[in-house]
Motif scaffolding. Structure first.
Motif, PDB file in Angstrom:
ATOM      1  N   ARG A  76      35.674  51.611  43.656  1.00 37.18           N
ATOM      2  CA  ARG A  76      36.621  52.686  43.354  1.00 37.18           C
ATOM      3  C   ARG A  76      37.149  52.589  41.923  1.00 37.18           C
ATOM      4  NH1 ARG A  76      37.803  56.488  43.603  1.00 37.18           N
ATOM      5  NH2 ARG A  76      39.959  56.756  44.296  1.00 37.18           N
ATOM      6  N   VAL A  77      37.389  51.374  41.457  1.00 38.33           N
ATOM      7  CA  VAL A  77      37.862  51.201  40.078  1.00 38.33           C
ATOM      8  C   VAL A  77      36.804  51.706  39.098  1.00 38.33           C
ATOM      9  CG1 VAL A  77      38.400  49.490  38.297  1.00 38.33           C
ATOM     10  CG2 VAL A  77      39.482  49.341  40.553  1.00 38.33           C
ATOM     11  N   ARG A  78      35.545  51.408  39.364  1.00 38.56           N
ATOM     12  CA  ARG A  78      34.468  51.883  38.482  1.00 38.56           C
ATOM     13  C   ARG A  78      34.377  53.407  38.515  1.00 38.56           C
ATOM     14  NH1 ARG A  78      33.090  47.879  34.862  1.00 38.56           N
ATOM     15  NH2 ARG A  78      33.382  45.901  35.975  1.00 38.56           N
ATOM     16  N   GLU A  79      34.571  53.983  39.698  1.00 38.08           N
ATOM     17  CA  GLU A  79      34.547  55.450  39.800  1.00 38.08           C
ATOM     18  C   GLU A  79      35.679  56.066  38.985  1.00 38.08           C
ATOM     19  OE1 GLU A  79      34.812  56.469  43.894  1.00 38.08           O
ATOM     20  OE2 GLU A  79      32.879  55.555  44.434  1.00 38.08           O
ATOM     21  N   ILE A  80      36.857  55.528  39.134  1.00 35.74           N
ATOM     22  CA  ILE A  80      38.032  56.069  38.451  1.00 35.74           C
ATOM     23  C   ILE A  80      37.905  55.947  36.937  1.00 35.74           C
ATOM     24  CG2 ILE A  80      40.523  55.722  38.107  1.00 35.74           C
ATOM     25  CD1 ILE A  80      40.585  54.823  41.106  1.00 35.74           C
ATOM     26  N   THR A  81      37.270  54.872  36.469  1.00 35.14           N
ATOM     27  CA  THR A  81      37.183  54.596  35.025  1.00 35.14           C
ATOM     28  C   THR A  81      35.824  54.980  34.438  1.00 35.14           C
ATOM     29  OG1 THR A  81      36.482  52.308  35.443  1.00 35.14           O
ATOM     30  CG2 THR A  81      38.856  52.709  35.222  1.00 35.14           C
ATOM     31  N   ASP A  82      35.068  55.807  35.152  1.00 33.18           N
ATOM     32  CA  ASP A  82      33.738  56.235  34.677  1.00 33.18           C
ATOM     33  C   ASP A  82      32.834  55.056  34.367  1.00 33.18           C
ATOM     34  OD1 ASP A  82      34.363  58.985  34.872  1.00 33.18           O
ATOM     35  OD2 ASP A  82      35.355  58.943  32.915  1.00 33.18           O
ATOM     36  N   VAL A 122      43.662  43.291  34.807  1.00 35.19           N
ATOM     37  CA  VAL A 122      43.971  43.292  36.242  1.00 35.19           C
ATOM     38  C   VAL A 122      45.147  42.348  36.463  1.00 35.19           C
ATOM     39  CG1 VAL A 122      43.192  42.671  38.553  1.00 35.19           C
ATOM     40  CG2 VAL A 122      41.616  43.798  36.978  1.00 35.19           C
ATOM     41  N   TYR A 123      46.170  42.825  37.170  1.00 34.82           N
ATOM     42  CA  TYR A 123      47.333  42.009  37.529  1.00 34.82           C
ATOM     43  C   TYR A 123      47.218  41.654  39.008  1.00 34.82           C
ATOM     44  CZ  TYR A 123      49.202  43.750  33.097  1.00 34.82           C
ATOM     45  OH  TYR A 123      49.387  44.060  31.766  1.00 34.82           O
ATOM     46  N   ASP A 124      47.037  40.367  39.293  1.00 33.92           N
ATOM     47  CA  ASP A 124      46.695  39.921  40.642  1.00 33.92           C
ATOM     48  C   ASP A 124      47.699  38.886  41.134  1.00 33.92           C
ATOM     49  OD1 ASP A 124      45.547  38.926  42.960  1.00 33.92           O
ATOM     50  OD2 ASP A 124      43.520  38.884  42.161  1.00 33.92           O
ATOM     51  N   SER A 125      48.523  39.283  42.120  1.00 38.69           N
ATOM     52  CA  SER A 125      49.483  38.349  42.717  1.00 38.69           C
ATOM     53  C   SER A 125      48.997  37.827  44.059  1.00 38.69           C
ATOM     54  CB  SER A 125      50.832  39.056  42.919  1.00 38.69           C
ATOM     55  OG  SER A 125      50.677  40.168  43.797  1.00 38.69           O
ATOM     56  N   ILE A 126      47.774  38.185  44.455  1.00 40.00           N
ATOM     57  CA  ILE A 126      47.264  37.818  45.777  1.00 40.00           C
ATOM     58  C   ILE A 126      46.529  36.482  45.730  1.00 40.00           C
ATOM     59  CG2 ILE A 126      45.908  38.580  47.749  1.00 40.00           C
ATOM     60  CD1 ILE A 126      48.344  40.323  47.045  1.00 40.00           C
ATOM     61  N   GLY A 127      45.667  36.277  44.730  1.00 41.37           N
ATOM     62  CA  GLY A 127      45.038  34.974  44.548  1.00 41.37           C
ATOM     63  C   GLY A 127      43.673  34.838  45.177  1.00 41.37           C
ATOM     64  N   GLN A 128      43.569  33.946  46.133  1.00 41.84           N
ATOM     65  CA  GLN A 128      42.284  33.515  46.674  1.00 41.84           C
ATOM     66  C   GLN A 128      41.408  34.668  47.158  1.00 41.84           C
ATOM     67  OE1 GLN A 128      41.935  31.110  50.549  1.00 41.84           O
ATOM     68  NE2 GLN A 128      41.704  29.551  48.966  1.00 41.84           N
ATOM     69  N   SER A 129      41.956  35.587  47.942  1.00 46.92           N
ATOM     70  CA  SER A 129      41.134  36.619  48.567  1.00 46.92           C
ATOM     71  C   SER A 129      40.750  37.752  47.627  1.00 46.92           C
ATOM     72  CB  SER A 129      41.862  37.201  49.791  1.00 46.92           C
ATOM     73  OG  SER A 129      43.028  37.891  49.395  1.00 46.92           O
ATOM     74  N   THR A 130      41.410  37.867  46.501  1.00 47.14           N
ATOM     75  CA  THR A 130      41.135  38.986  45.592  1.00 47.14           C
ATOM     76  C   THR A 130      40.511  38.561  44.269  1.00 47.14           C
ATOM     77  OG1 THR A 130      43.445  38.806  44.872  1.00 47.14           O
ATOM     78  CG2 THR A 130      42.930  40.513  46.496  1.00 47.14           C
ATOM     79  N   PHE A 131      40.400  37.265  44.026  1.00 49.90           N
ATOM     80  CA  PHE A 131      39.974  36.765  42.719  1.00 49.90           C
ATOM     81  C   PHE A 131      38.632  37.359  42.286  1.00 49.90           C
ATOM     82  CE2 PHE A 131      37.788  33.591  40.064  1.00 49.90           C
ATOM     83  CZ  PHE A 131      38.695  33.485  39.025  1.00 49.90           C
ATOM     84  N   GLU A 132      37.612  37.267  43.136  1.00 55.38           N
ATOM     85  CA  GLU A 132      36.278  37.756  42.763  1.00 55.38           C
ATOM     86  C   GLU A 132      36.287  39.265  42.534  1.00 55.38           C
ATOM     87  OE1 GLU A 132      33.656  36.050  41.990  1.00 55.38           O
ATOM     88  OE2 GLU A 132      34.498  34.087  42.514  1.00 55.38           O
ATOM     89  N   THR A 133      36.976  39.989  43.410  1.00 52.44           N
ATOM     90  CA  THR A 133      37.067  41.436  43.251  1.00 52.44           C
ATOM     91  C   THR A 133      37.756  41.793  41.946  1.00 52.44           C
ATOM     92  OG1 THR A 133      37.097  41.868  45.626  1.00 52.44           O
ATOM     93  CG2 THR A 133      38.082  43.536  44.215  1.00 52.44           C
ATOM     94  N   SER A 134      38.798  41.071  41.613  1.00 51.65           N
ATOM     95  CA  SER A 134      39.518  41.338  40.366  1.00 51.65           C
ATOM     96  C   SER A 134      38.609  41.178  39.157  1.00 51.65           C
ATOM     97  CB  SER A 134      40.735  40.416  40.250  1.00 51.65           C
ATOM     98  OG  SER A 134      41.690  40.706  41.239  1.00 51.65           O
ATOM     99  N   LEU A 135      37.816  40.119  39.144  1.00 48.40           N
ATOM    100  CA  LEU A 135      36.865  39.934  38.044  1.00 48.40           C
ATOM    101  C   LEU A 135      35.901  41.109  37.953  1.00 48.40           C
ATOM    102  CD1 LEU A 135      35.891  36.137  38.334  1.00 48.40           C
ATOM    103  CD2 LEU A 135      37.454  37.184  36.680  1.00 48.40           C
TER     104      LEU A 135
END
Length: 324
Positions: free
Chosen positions: A199-205, A212-225
């Motif tokens: 979805r991020v790629r779609e939104i940003t063409d 990316v501001y990530d306060s979640i950590g372990q479960s979101t790290f790879e997705t954030s990258l």
């Protein structure tokens, strides 16, 4: 005798105990403060579980607002009767009164209530350094923020909008999505049913976002990258789902010469002048109504166990406080 929450071992919320404590008088460079409201932050659970080190037995909480009742020698920036707020001091904010160092205290404008201060000092100063110190954002930039309907998220998105920065926010439910939009999110992704990186790629063409501001950590790290543009920056400022995985430097190169930082609020408010500048900007926005602080959950200090259960369940929205 004052009342306070203390814990003698690490573990589940039930390790916290509500008990009577003696407060005493402040020593040099210290104050005694009577709390009117106390902040409830996810970081409090890190101390309780042992993720953050704490010498036991210990008090709980690092954010409060109230009135100065006594000052020790060498204290010059506050006096008896002053309304103050603070965050980042030694553990012990979950209390009716406490003795603490005077250095973290921030004078509180009369137009801002104690409840509001306890709900926003840590979250607001966190939003301040994320937006004003971490990366040179400019109007028109688009960033990704996880937990957009959380306490930091609702302040961050309002502030970002004031700066002309577009926020893509992630949330877990449609209810939280509506709240995030109402507070300034340009785009909202419900991560429980949508692929965040796609979805991020779609939104940003296809470009991805610069930060990316990530306060979640372990479960979101790879997705954030995977959401970052070339030479993008991942700001890991929390670990709600667990510790951040070890960083593979080659992975950063392969994904576009990426950067990762793990900042802490304490290092951005350690300088009294910088803390005053960030707090002044935050208070100015709140006093003018440009940023609204909404308290969605409130508890008595004696209900700290239930408050932590609610916090860790993920059902909380926005800011939570203890009212005294």
């Amino acid at each position: 005798m004052a009342q306070a929450v203390r814990f003698y071992e690490h573990g589940a919320p039930e390790v916290m105990q509500w008990e009577s404590v003696e407060v005493g008088e402040p020593g040099p460079h210290g104050v005694r403060i009577r709390h009117e409201a106390v902040g409830l932050n996810f970081a409090d659970t890190y101390f309780r579980t042992g993720l953050y080190p704490a010498e036991l037995p210990a008090g709980m909480g690092v954010e409060g607002a109230g009135v100065v009742e006594a000052v020790g020698t060498g204290v010059t920036h506050v006096q008896v009767g002053d309304r103050v707020t603070y965050t980042g001091s030694p553990l012990g904010a979950y209390s009716t009164e406490r003795v603490m160092p005077a250095a973290p205290l921030i004078p509180l404008p009369s137009a801002i209530g104690f409840d509001t201060a306890a709900a926003m000092t840590m979250r607001g100063l966190t939003s301040a350094y994320l937006l004003r110190r971490i990366a040179p954002l400019k109007a028109g930039d688009t960033v990704l923020l996880h937990a957009a309907a959380g306490g930091v998220g609702l302040i961050f998105t309002q502030w970002a909008k004031l700066l002309g920065v577009n926020v893509i926010g992630t949330v877990s439910t449609d209810e939280k999505a509506a709240i995030a939009r109402d507070h300034g999110c340009e785009h909202v992704i419900v991560y429980t049913r949508e692929n965040v990186a796609e979805r991020v790629r779609e939104i940003t063409d296809g470009a991805g976002v610069p930060v990316v501001y990530d306060s979640i950590g372990q479960s979101t790290f790879e997705t954030s990258l995977d959401c970052l543009s070339r030479r993008g920056l991942l700001v890991c400022f929390g670990t709600a789902s667990g510790p951040i995985p070890p960083i593979n430097a080659m992975q950063l190169a392969v994904k576009g010469s990426l950067f990762v930082t793990r900042p802490a609020l304490a290092d951005y408010i350690a300088d009294p002048a910088e803390r005053a500048e960030l707090a002044g900007e935050l208070f100015g926005h709140v006093e003018a109504g440009r940023i609204r602080i909404e308290i969605n959950q409130s508890y008595g200090l004696e209900d700290a166990v239930q408050a932590h259960r609610d916090l860790e369940s993920g059902t909380s929205i926005g800011s939570s406080v203890f009212r005294l």
